[in-house]
Design a protein around this motif. Structure first.
Motif, PDB file in Angstrom:
ATOM      1  N   PHE A 137       0.821  -1.211   0.000  1.00  0.00           N
ATOM      2  CA  PHE A 137       0.000   0.000   0.000  1.00  0.00           C
ATOM      3  C   PHE A 137       0.854   1.261   0.000  1.00  0.00           C
ATOM      4  O   PHE A 137       0.559   2.219  -0.713  1.00  0.00           O
ATOM      5  N   GLU A 138       1.909   1.279   0.793  1.00  0.00           N
ATOM      6  CA  GLU A 138       2.723   2.493   0.896  1.00  0.00           C
ATOM      7  C   GLU A 138       3.358   2.879  -0.433  1.00  0.00           C
ATOM      8  O   GLU A 138       3.343   4.050  -0.816  1.00  0.00           O
ATOM      9  N   LYS A 139       3.909   1.909  -1.145  1.00  0.00           N
ATOM     10  CA  LYS A 139       4.511   2.192  -2.447  1.00  0.00           C
ATOM     11  C   LYS A 139       3.452   2.654  -3.437  1.00  0.00           C
ATOM     12  O   LYS A 139       3.660   3.597  -4.201  1.00  0.00           O
ATOM     13  N   ALA A 140       2.294   1.994  -3.422  1.00  0.00           N
ATOM     14  CA  ALA A 140       1.200   2.375  -4.313  1.00  0.00           C
ATOM     15  C   ALA A 140       0.718   3.787  -3.986  1.00  0.00           C
ATOM     16  O   ALA A 140       0.477   4.590  -4.898  1.00  0.00           O
ATOM     17  N   LEU A 141       0.595   4.094  -2.717  1.00  0.00           N
ATOM     18  CA  LEU A 141       0.161   5.421  -2.284  1.00  0.00           C
ATOM     19  C   LEU A 141       1.126   6.491  -2.780  1.00  0.00           C
ATOM     20  O   LEU A 141       0.712   7.478  -3.391  1.00  0.00           O
ATOM     21  N   LEU A 142       2.395   6.288  -2.537  1.00  0.00           N
ATOM     22  CA  LEU A 142       3.408   7.255  -2.956  1.00  0.00           C
ATOM     23  C   LEU A 142       3.396   7.455  -4.469  1.00  0.00           C
ATOM     24  O   LEU A 142       3.385   8.586  -4.957  1.00  0.00           O
ATOM     25  N   ASP A 143       3.362   6.362  -5.208  1.00  0.00           N
ATOM     26  CA  ASP A 143       3.357   6.432  -6.664  1.00  0.00           C
ATOM     27  C   ASP A 143       2.099   7.127  -7.169  1.00  0.00           C
ATOM     28  O   ASP A 143       2.152   7.974  -8.061  1.00  0.00           O
ATOM     29  N   TRP A 144       0.952   6.805  -6.587  1.00  0.00           N
ATOM     30  CA  TRP A 144      -0.307   7.404  -7.012  1.00  0.00           C
ATOM     31  C   TRP A 144      -0.327   8.899  -6.725  1.00  0.00           C
ATOM     32  O   TRP A 144      -0.741   9.691  -7.577  1.00  0.00           O
ATOM     33  N   VAL A 145       0.143   9.286  -5.540  1.00  0.00           N
ATOM     34  CA  VAL A 145       0.166  10.707  -5.179  1.00  0.00           C
ATOM     35  C   VAL A 145       1.066  11.481  -6.132  1.00  0.00           C
ATOM     36  O   VAL A 145       0.695  12.548  -6.631  1.00  0.00           O
ATOM     37  N   ILE A 146       2.240  10.950  -6.416  1.00  0.00           N
ATOM     38  CA  ILE A 146       3.201  11.632  -7.282  1.00  0.00           C
ATOM     39  C   ILE A 146       2.707  11.697  -8.727  1.00  0.00           C
ATOM     40  O   ILE A 146       2.829  12.735  -9.386  1.00  0.00           O
ATOM     41  N   ASN A 147       2.139  10.620  -9.219  1.00  0.00           N
ATOM     42  CA  ASN A 147       1.830  10.514 -10.653  1.00  0.00           C
ATOM     43  C   ASN A 147       0.379  10.717 -11.066  1.00  0.00           C
ATOM     44  O   ASN A 147       0.104  10.962 -12.244  1.00  0.00           O
ATOM     45  N   HIS A 148      -0.557  10.606 -10.120  1.00  0.00           N
ATOM     46  CA  HIS A 148      -1.965  10.604 -10.539  1.00  0.00           C
ATOM     47  C   HIS A 148      -2.896  11.497  -9.723  1.00  0.00           C
ATOM     48  O   HIS A 148      -3.971  11.849 -10.218  1.00  0.00           O
ATOM     49  N   ARG A 149      -2.524  11.861  -8.516  1.00  0.00           N
ATOM     50  CA  ARG A 149      -3.458  12.554  -7.616  1.00  0.00           C
ATOM     51  C   ARG A 149      -3.941  13.892  -8.174  1.00  0.00           C
ATOM     52  O   ARG A 149      -5.133  14.199  -8.106  1.00  0.00           O
ATOM     53  N   SER A 150      -3.057  14.696  -8.713  1.00  0.00           N
ATOM     54  CA  SER A 150      -3.473  16.023  -9.177  1.00  0.00           C
ATOM     55  C   SER A 150      -4.506  15.919 -10.296  1.00  0.00           C
ATOM     56  O   SER A 150      -5.492  16.668 -10.316  1.00  0.00           O
TER      57      SER A 150
END
Length: 75
Positions: free
Chosen positions: A47-60
Motif C-alpha cells: 500500500f505504501e509504495k502504491a500510495l506514494l506512486d499514485w500521489v506523485i503521478n496521478h493525484r493532481s
C-alpha cells in the motif's frame, strides 16, 4: 450501552461527512492503482509504495477530475 450510542453517533457523522466520503473515494483509487501496479510487477507492491506512486503521478489529475465532476453536478 452508552458506548454503543456514542459509536453509532460517530458512525452516522462519518457516513454524512463529505471529507470522509472523499477520503474513501481517494483510498479506492489508490487500491485500484496498487492492484494494477502489482499485476504489472507480478507481486504485491504494498500500500505504501502504491500510495506514494499514485500521489506523485496521478493525484493532481484525479483531484481536477473530481472537482470538475462536482462542479458539473452542482449546475
Amino acid at each position: 450501552m452508552e458506548e454503543n450510542k456514542e459509536m453509532e453517533c460517530i458512525s452516522t457523522l462519518l457516513k454524512n461527512s463529505t471529507l470522509y466520503q472523499e477520503f474513501l473515494l481517494e483510498r479506492e483509487e489508490i487500491l485500484k492503482h496498487k492492484w494494477i501496479e502489482s499485476e504489472k510487477k507480478g507481486y504485491d507492491i504494498g500500500f505504501e509504495k502504491a500510495l506514494l506512486d499514485w500521489v506523485i503521478n496521478h493525484r493532481s489529475k484525479w483531484l481536477a477530475s473530481r472537482k470538475k465532476s462536482i462542479d458539473q453536478s452542482k449546475s
